[in-house]
Scaffold this motif. Sequence first.
Motif, PDB file in Angstrom:
ATOM      1  N   UNK A 157       0.873  -1.165   0.000  1.00  0.00           N
ATOM      2  CA  UNK A 157       0.000   0.000   0.000  1.00  0.00           C
ATOM      3  C   UNK A 157       0.916   1.221   0.000  1.00  0.00           C
ATOM      4  N   UNK A 158       0.783   2.043  -1.009  1.00  0.00           N
ATOM      5  CA  UNK A 158       1.617   3.235  -1.117  1.00  0.00           C
ATOM      6  C   UNK A 158       0.830   4.470  -0.709  1.00  0.00           C
ATOM      7  N   UNK A 159       1.436   5.315   0.106  1.00  0.00           N
ATOM      8  CA  UNK A 159       0.834   6.576   0.506  1.00  0.00           C
ATOM      9  C   UNK A 159       0.350   7.300  -0.745  1.00  0.00           C
ATOM     10  N   UNK A 160      -0.849   7.814  -0.804  1.00  0.00           N
ATOM     11  CA  UNK A 160      -1.830   8.030   0.254  1.00  0.00           C
ATOM     12  C   UNK A 160      -2.857   6.899   0.403  1.00  0.00           C
ATOM     13  N   UNK A 161      -2.751   5.834  -0.401  1.00  0.00           N
ATOM     14  CA  UNK A 161      -3.678   4.722  -0.247  1.00  0.00           C
ATOM     15  C   UNK A 161      -3.510   4.097   1.127  1.00  0.00           C
ATOM     16  N   UNK A 162      -4.577   3.469   1.635  1.00  0.00           N
ATOM     17  CA  UNK A 162      -4.559   2.973   3.010  1.00  0.00           C
ATOM     18  C   UNK A 162      -4.988   1.526   3.164  1.00  0.00           C
ATOM     19  N   UNK A 163      -5.673   0.972   2.165  1.00  0.00           N
ATOM     20  CA  UNK A 163      -6.377  -0.290   2.391  1.00  0.00           C
ATOM     21  C   UNK A 163      -5.981  -1.378   1.402  1.00  0.00           C
ATOM     22  N   UNK A 164      -5.896  -2.604   1.944  1.00  0.00           N
ATOM     23  CA  UNK A 164      -5.754  -3.817   1.139  1.00  0.00           C
ATOM     24  C   UNK A 164      -6.868  -4.753   1.544  1.00  0.00           C
TER      25      UNK A 164
END
Length: 168
Positions: A157-164
């Motif tokens: 998960x790469x900033x700014x994403x938050x969820x898997x």
Amino acid sequence: MFKLKYLLPLLLFIYINLGAGLKHPLHVSTTEVSFNAKEKSLEVSCRIFTDDFESILVKLYKQKTDLSEPAMKAKMDEIVKKYLMSHLQIKVNGKPTVLKYIGFEIDHEATNIYLEVDKASSFKAAEVTSTILYDQFDDQMSIVHLVNGKVRKSSKILFPDKTFATNF
């Protein structure tokens, strides 16, 4: 003429002194969530570079922070728990879980944090939301592993994403 026997120690001295002032170039944390069918629980572990982790704890909680100091262990447990509870959420089969903090330990340059979810039912779908160190680095990467029996699913998960999220 500068003699070769002086050059090697000089280069080594420069390398060591320059390297001592540099931080590691990666900002990464790892979270693993494993379903323990026998205990009907989720075993959660997070691994974070200790220097980065201590920096964010000092910044947020404005108190002396030393995760490797045995005399401060109880106080450090409080703030580590507080931080993780607000920066890591796990859903199983679409329902939020309640994380129980177990503790942390230092392993070389990293801090391993252990959590657990009691009374976890069968694990058909999982979602991990991680904002660990997002308030410190805008190039933060979270690596997430979800393990259910012999099936392991991983993602970064790469900033700014938050969820898997995934299904089993």
